[in-house]
Design a protein around this motif. Sequence first.
Motif, PDB file in Angstrom:
ATOM      1  N   THR A 210       6.435 -12.363   6.504  1.00 31.35           N
ATOM      2  CA  THR A 210       5.583 -11.399   7.200  1.00 31.35           C
ATOM      3  C   THR A 210       6.139 -11.157   8.590  1.00 31.35           C
ATOM      4  OG1 THR A 210       3.609 -12.086   5.980  1.00 31.35           O
ATOM      5  CG2 THR A 210       3.258 -10.935   8.061  1.00 31.35           C
ATOM      6  N   SER A 228       4.630  -7.174   5.241  1.00 29.96           N
ATOM      7  CA  SER A 228       5.479  -8.070   4.461  1.00 29.96           C
ATOM      8  C   SER A 228       6.822  -7.411   4.156  1.00 29.96           C
ATOM      9  CB  SER A 228       4.780  -8.466   3.167  1.00 29.96           C
ATOM     10  OG  SER A 228       4.566  -7.318   2.353  1.00 29.96           O
ATOM     11  N   ASP A 235       6.316  -4.549  -4.669  1.00 36.42           N
ATOM     12  CA  ASP A 235       5.932  -5.827  -4.072  1.00 36.42           C
ATOM     13  C   ASP A 235       4.677  -5.731  -3.208  1.00 36.42           C
ATOM     14  OD1 ASP A 235       8.009  -7.056  -5.301  1.00 36.42           O
ATOM     15  OD2 ASP A 235       9.319  -7.142  -3.566  1.00 36.42           O
ATOM     16  N   THR A 236       4.090  -4.554  -3.144  1.00 36.65           N
ATOM     17  CA  THR A 236       2.859  -4.409  -2.368  1.00 36.65           C
ATOM     18  C   THR A 236       1.904  -3.484  -3.114  1.00 36.65           C
ATOM     19  OG1 THR A 236       2.000  -3.926  -0.154  1.00 36.65           O
ATOM     20  CG2 THR A 236       3.616  -2.402  -1.040  1.00 36.65           C
ATOM     21  N   ARG A 237       0.656  -3.495  -2.722  1.00 39.81           N
ATOM     22  CA  ARG A 237      -0.346  -2.654  -3.377  1.00 39.81           C
ATOM     23  C   ARG A 237      -0.224  -1.209  -2.913  1.00 39.81           C
ATOM     24  NH1 ARG A 237      -5.669  -6.560  -2.508  1.00 39.81           N
ATOM     25  NH2 ARG A 237      -4.962  -8.299  -3.840  1.00 39.81           N
ATOM     26  N   GLU A 240      -0.550   0.197   0.855  1.00 38.62           N
ATOM     27  CA  GLU A 240      -0.202  -0.815   1.853  1.00 38.62           C
ATOM     28  C   GLU A 240       1.222  -0.609   2.356  1.00 38.62           C
ATOM     29  OE1 GLU A 240      -0.828  -4.686   0.243  1.00 38.62           O
ATOM     30  OE2 GLU A 240      -3.017  -4.588   0.474  1.00 38.62           O
ATOM     31  N   LEU A 242       5.079  -1.662   3.779  1.00 40.17           N
ATOM     32  CA  LEU A 242       6.104  -2.589   3.305  1.00 40.17           C
ATOM     33  C   LEU A 242       7.379  -2.393   4.109  1.00 40.17           C
ATOM     34  CD1 LEU A 242       7.025  -4.564   0.885  1.00 40.17           C
ATOM     35  CD2 LEU A 242       8.015  -2.486  -0.103  1.00 40.17           C
ATOM     36  N   ASN A 256       3.290   2.356   0.419  1.00 40.71           N
ATOM     37  CA  ASN A 256       3.429   2.465  -1.027  1.00 40.71           C
ATOM     38  C   ASN A 256       2.636   3.664  -1.560  1.00 40.71           C
ATOM     39  OD1 ASN A 256       3.944   2.017  -3.709  1.00 40.71           O
ATOM     40  ND2 ASN A 256       2.878   0.062  -3.838  1.00 40.71           N
TER      41      ASN A 256
END
Length: 285
Positions: A210, A228, A235-237, A240, A242, A256
């Motif tokens: 992070t 992150s 790798d993320t929702r 969100e 990244l 994303n």
Amino acid sequence: MNNLLVFQSDFGLADGAVSAMYGVAKSVSLDLQLYDVTHEIPAYNIFEASYRLYQSTSYWPEGTVFVSIVDPGVGSDRLSVVAKTHANQYIVTPDNGTLTHLSQSVGLSEVREIDEKVNRLPRSYESYTFHGRDVYAFTGARLASGTITFEEVGPRVDLDEIIELTIPEVEIKDHIITGYIDILDVRFGNVWTNINKQFFEQEGIGYGDTLEVTIYNHSRQIYKNLISFGKSFADTRVGEPLLYINSLEKIGVALNQGSFADAYHIKTGFQSKIQLRKVEKSIYR
């Protein structure tokens, strides 16, 4: 030469400018294969013209000729040149900084000034505002088709005299990585920085870590959040942010399935500074 001629400009496709350049090229040789990098570079944005060449030229075969026209100084005393890179590709362009990224990445082996007494569209000498058609497309087509050799473009220019833009460097102080936002991944609104992945390796930053991300427009903070670092958008929702390594192996910031640039009104250039700091993971008992 390999008959490949690739264009980029800030002309857009709303009128006949690009079509006119294609017509000039095909009038030189019907065997030419014509392609585009883009014609959607923001008007007068020489930095982006330079960057888009850096982004794309290395994936083309040796001998490919690129014609790049972002030319706010058209009709002035700025030089019109053809540069040969160390990768044996050719860039036909005004000498206004467009060669900066290629000069600093792959390197330039030789540059020649276009001799307009020879390499200019016939009967165009009273036109001073469309060198993209009259000089660059014509010369590029003659070179790509083998009608002229590189030496027949015109006289050599000292490499030290070629204009280069100032590109800010990445800095690390107290484990804070400071870089700049070079450009946007326009279609998806991702932010591309000038921070190479090696800086993450140097700071021991790995996938899953992070980071505190702070973005400034001039001296005004416009974004700050914990994000992150992942391999891909999966790798993320959805929705969100990244951090990721983009196709040029530099650090990008994405939202994303959304536009990070639009969501936070991110601009590019020297005024757009980004700082990244790894946040140590807390252990809860």
